[in-house]
Design an enzyme around this catalytic site. Structure first.
Site, PDB file in Angstrom:
ATOM      1  N   THR A  63       0.817  -1.223   0.000  1.00 34.23           N
ATOM      2  CA  THR A  63       0.000   0.000   0.000  1.00 34.23           C
ATOM      3  C   THR A  63       0.845   1.265   0.000  1.00 34.23           C
ATOM      4  O   THR A  63       0.293   2.366  -0.057  1.00 34.23           O
ATOM      5  CB  THR A  63      -0.931   0.031   1.236  1.00 34.23           C
ATOM      6  OG1 THR A  63      -0.134  -0.011   2.425  1.00 34.23           O
ATOM      7  CG2 THR A  63      -1.886  -1.151   1.219  1.00 34.23           C
ATOM      8  N   LYS A 134      -5.057  12.573   9.204  1.00 30.65           N
ATOM      9  CA  LYS A 134      -4.640  13.952   8.911  1.00 30.65           C
ATOM     10  C   LYS A 134      -5.678  14.661   8.046  1.00 30.65           C
ATOM     11  O   LYS A 134      -5.946  15.852   8.224  1.00 30.65           O
ATOM     12  CB  LYS A 134      -3.283  13.952   8.208  1.00 30.65           C
ATOM     13  CG  LYS A 134      -2.802  15.341   7.800  1.00 30.65           C
ATOM     14  CD  LYS A 134      -1.405  15.292   7.198  1.00 30.65           C
ATOM     15  CE  LYS A 134      -0.961  16.709   6.805  1.00 30.65           C
ATOM     16  NZ  LYS A 134       0.443  16.726   6.304  1.00 30.65           N
ATOM     17  N   TYR A 212     -14.961   6.563  41.506  1.00 29.53           N
ATOM     18  CA  TYR A 212     -14.377   7.866  41.826  1.00 29.53           C
ATOM     19  C   TYR A 212     -12.933   7.631  42.239  1.00 29.53           C
ATOM     20  O   TYR A 212     -12.464   6.486  42.295  1.00 29.53           O
ATOM     21  CB  TYR A 212     -15.154   8.587  42.931  1.00 29.53           C
ATOM     22  CG  TYR A 212     -15.426   7.767  44.165  1.00 29.53           C
ATOM     23  CD1 TYR A 212     -14.467   7.628  45.171  1.00 29.53           C
ATOM     24  CD2 TYR A 212     -16.647   7.124  44.341  1.00 29.53           C
ATOM     25  CE1 TYR A 212     -14.721   6.869  46.303  1.00 29.53           C
ATOM     26  CE2 TYR A 212     -16.907   6.361  45.474  1.00 29.53           C
ATOM     27  CZ  TYR A 212     -15.935   6.244  46.445  1.00 29.53           C
ATOM     28  OH  TYR A 212     -16.175   5.491  47.569  1.00 29.53           O
ATOM     29  N   HIS A 273      -4.455   2.043  54.452  1.00 28.96           N
ATOM     30  CA  HIS A 273      -3.979   3.332  53.967  1.00 28.96           C
ATOM     31  C   HIS A 273      -2.506   3.278  53.574  1.00 28.96           C
ATOM     32  O   HIS A 273      -1.707   4.131  53.955  1.00 28.96           O
ATOM     33  CB  HIS A 273      -4.240   4.431  54.999  1.00 28.96           C
ATOM     34  CG  HIS A 273      -5.683   4.605  55.338  1.00 28.96           C
ATOM     35  ND1 HIS A 273      -6.630   4.969  54.421  1.00 28.96           N
ATOM     36  CD2 HIS A 273      -6.355   4.409  56.513  1.00 28.96           C
ATOM     37  CE1 HIS A 273      -7.824   5.014  55.004  1.00 28.96           C
ATOM     38  NE2 HIS A 273      -7.678   4.670  56.264  1.00 28.96           N
ATOM     39  N   ASN A 414       8.770   8.816  57.909  1.00 29.25           N
ATOM     40  CA  ASN A 414       9.782   8.107  58.676  1.00 29.25           C
ATOM     41  C   ASN A 414       9.172   6.828  59.234  1.00 29.25           C
ATOM     42  O   ASN A 414       8.111   6.875  59.839  1.00 29.25           O
ATOM     43  CB  ASN A 414      10.298   8.977  59.816  1.00 29.25           C
ATOM     44  CG  ASN A 414      11.147  10.128  59.338  1.00 29.25           C
ATOM     45  OD1 ASN A 414      12.043   9.948  58.546  1.00 29.25           O
ATOM     46  ND2 ASN A 414      10.863  11.327  59.843  1.00 29.25           N
TER      47      ASN A 414
END
Length: 511
Positions: A63, A134, A212, A273, A414
């Site tokens: 092509t 394009k 969320y 956490h 720490n």
């Protein structure tokens, strides 16, 4: 109207082309796509009939020809462009449906080598896609079979595609080729590059829209590394039960997995956490659970649990007694699964615990940029640690220090961990100064501190206050990196208290 159709993935191909033909398109096609359409009885024009040149080099060149690219790039509102087409007897191409050689699938196949990968680098396809995209004001470009129905719907109702649809598909086309090239760049960089990359090319595939983010007012999306090279990843986990993972769930689960892979004995990690609130190790998984739970029976509520052994019935029954968000394990026994699935929202994740041969780089976003670093998976040998004090650690203490050291590297700096040989006793995390982290860890440990208790610090002590505080509260041995200009003050304080202290020479900050 003319359409050029050349696809590797032939999902929905025949119905789509039937719709194009019904809408008045003539179809130009290549190779296997043409054969599939011919077999379906659809009229097609071979690409060599358009170019006047045969496919050569096993289809490497077919092509890449002016009669293809001029037909794609000609601006229909420019008289000079259209005159050129007429002069050169080139027919405009109004729609391109192309998807690319399966490069990603090739490199994910363990039976394929570099030569196979090279042959699956598409050249003509991206060129046609980019040319069509394009010129999207005049040309429709389709790279995803999910968009076939959208295109046919507009052709059926209006006889042409809308400017809005063409623009949307063009943007998608450039994302498609960019991602394709990024995968190739990443693969070849690992395989054959000899100089460091000045430009980092990454590509991630959308995995899911999350409900969320960290908070309910923040939107969030989960993306998967387009070329994930390890099964030990949350993205490769098989969810056996429970509702969709949340943003915070994902971060905690990832942290739990990073922590539990440190340990070879049956071990349970409770994560809250992004900090381990309890780590227990034992000869059985049930006993390891008991110790992890005992480490912090308050914080474990609503936590994420990672276990490095198949979950058995006894362990499952104990975990079932409290509220947990996620349980991650290599597998679940059938009777254990029956118990745990009684809670409809509890997420159960099955993960392949085989460690990756090559650690993946860690990527962390900052405003306007990205930090990249190696994973902190350094293998350390406690027998090479330097004893800094007059008091020598016993073999039992050295083993306990090694356990605490593995734990502390996964606590936010720490970081302080107080532990015995069975479990963490107290964890102090994320304080602006080290003495406050130690006070938190000691408070959590409470009366559990006995003659076997040790302390691990992820970085050196800038002052001797931590050593003195540890001595006042019954700590008998300490492991820390060393390296402070005031190390001697901490050594003197340890000697005065009869505490054994070893230096690893390596720190483990985790921010």
């Amino acid at each position: 109207m003319r359409a050029l159709v050349s696809v590797s993935d032939k999902t929905g191909l025949v119905p789509f082309v039937k719709g194009l033909v019904a809408a008045g398109f003539e179809i130009v096609s290549t190779g296997g796509t043409k054969r599939a359409l011919d077999d379906a009885g659809l009229p097609t024009i071979g690409i060599e009939e358009v170019t006047g040149f045969p496919e050569i080099m096993d289809g490497r060149v077919k092509t890449l020809h002016p009669k293809v690219h001029a037909g794609l790039l000609a601006r229909r509102d420019r008289a000079d462009d259209m005159a050129t087409l007429a002069e050169k007897e080139i027919t405009p191409i109004d729609l391109v449906a192309v998807n690319l050689y399966p490069f990603k699938q090739t490199i994910e196949d363990q039976t394929k080598d570099l030569a196979d990968a090279i042959e699956n680098i598409d050249i003509g396809g991206p060129s046609m896609i980019r040319a069509a995209a394009k010129n999207y004001r005049d040309v429709t470009v389709v790279v995803d079979s999910d968009d076939y129905d959208r295109v046919l719907a507009e052709l059926k109702t209006a006889g042409h595609t809308s400017a809005e649809l063409r623009a949307d598909l063009a943007a998608k086309a450039f994302r498609h080729t960019a991602a394709y090239d990024a995968v190739i760049a990443g693969y070849l960089t690992k395989q054959i590059a000899t100089t460091p990359a000045k430009t980092l090319t990454l590509t991630f595939d959308k995995e899911a829209d999350l409900r969320y983010g960290e908070n309910s007012h923040q939107k969030a999306t989960l993306y998967r590394d387009a070329v994930l090279t390890t099964n030990f990843s949350l993205l490769s986990a098989k969810q056996l039960h429970g509702k969709q993972l949340s943003y915070n769930n994902i971060k905690d689960a990832d942290a739990a997995m990073r922590t539990v892979r440190e340990f070879t004995a049956p071990t349970v990690v409770a994560m809250k956490h992004m900090n381990p609130c309890g780590i227990g190790t034992a000869e059985t998984l049930e006993a390891a659970w008991d110790r992890a739970y005992q480490a912090d029976s308050v914080s474990i509520f609503g936590g994420v649990i990672a276990l490095n052994r198949p979950v058995d019935l006894a362990t499952a029954e104990k975990m079932h007694q409290i509220f947990l968000e996620i349980i991650i394990a290599p597998s679940f026994d059938e009777d254990a699964l029956a118990v745990l699935t009684k809670k409809k929202n509890l997420r159960l994740l099955q993960v392949d615990f085989k460690a990756p041969e090559t650690p993946e780089p860690e990527l962390v976003s900052v405003m306007g940029g990205l930090l990249v670093q190696d994973e902190d998976v350094l293998a350390e040998d406690p027998t090479t640690w330097q004893v800094a004090t007059e008091t020598q650690p016993t073999p039992e203490q050295l083993q306990t220090l090694a356990f605490a050291w593995k734990a502390v590297k996964h606590v936010k700096s720490n970081a302080i961990v107080v532990a015995n040989g069975e479990r963490t006793l107290g964890v102090g995390a994320g304080q602006p100064n080290r003495i406050d982290s130690l006070k938190i860890a000691v408070k959590h440990a409470g009366e559990a501190i006995d003659d076997t208790a040790v302390m691990a610090s992820d970085a050196f002590f800038p002052f001797d206050d931590c050593v003195k505080y540890a001595a006042e509260h019954g700590i008998k041995a300490i492991v820390q990196p060393g390296g402070s200009v005031r190390d001697q003050e901490s050594i003197d304080a340890a000697n005065a208290a009869g505490i054994a202290m070893v230096f690893t020479g390596i720190r483990h900050f985790r921010h």
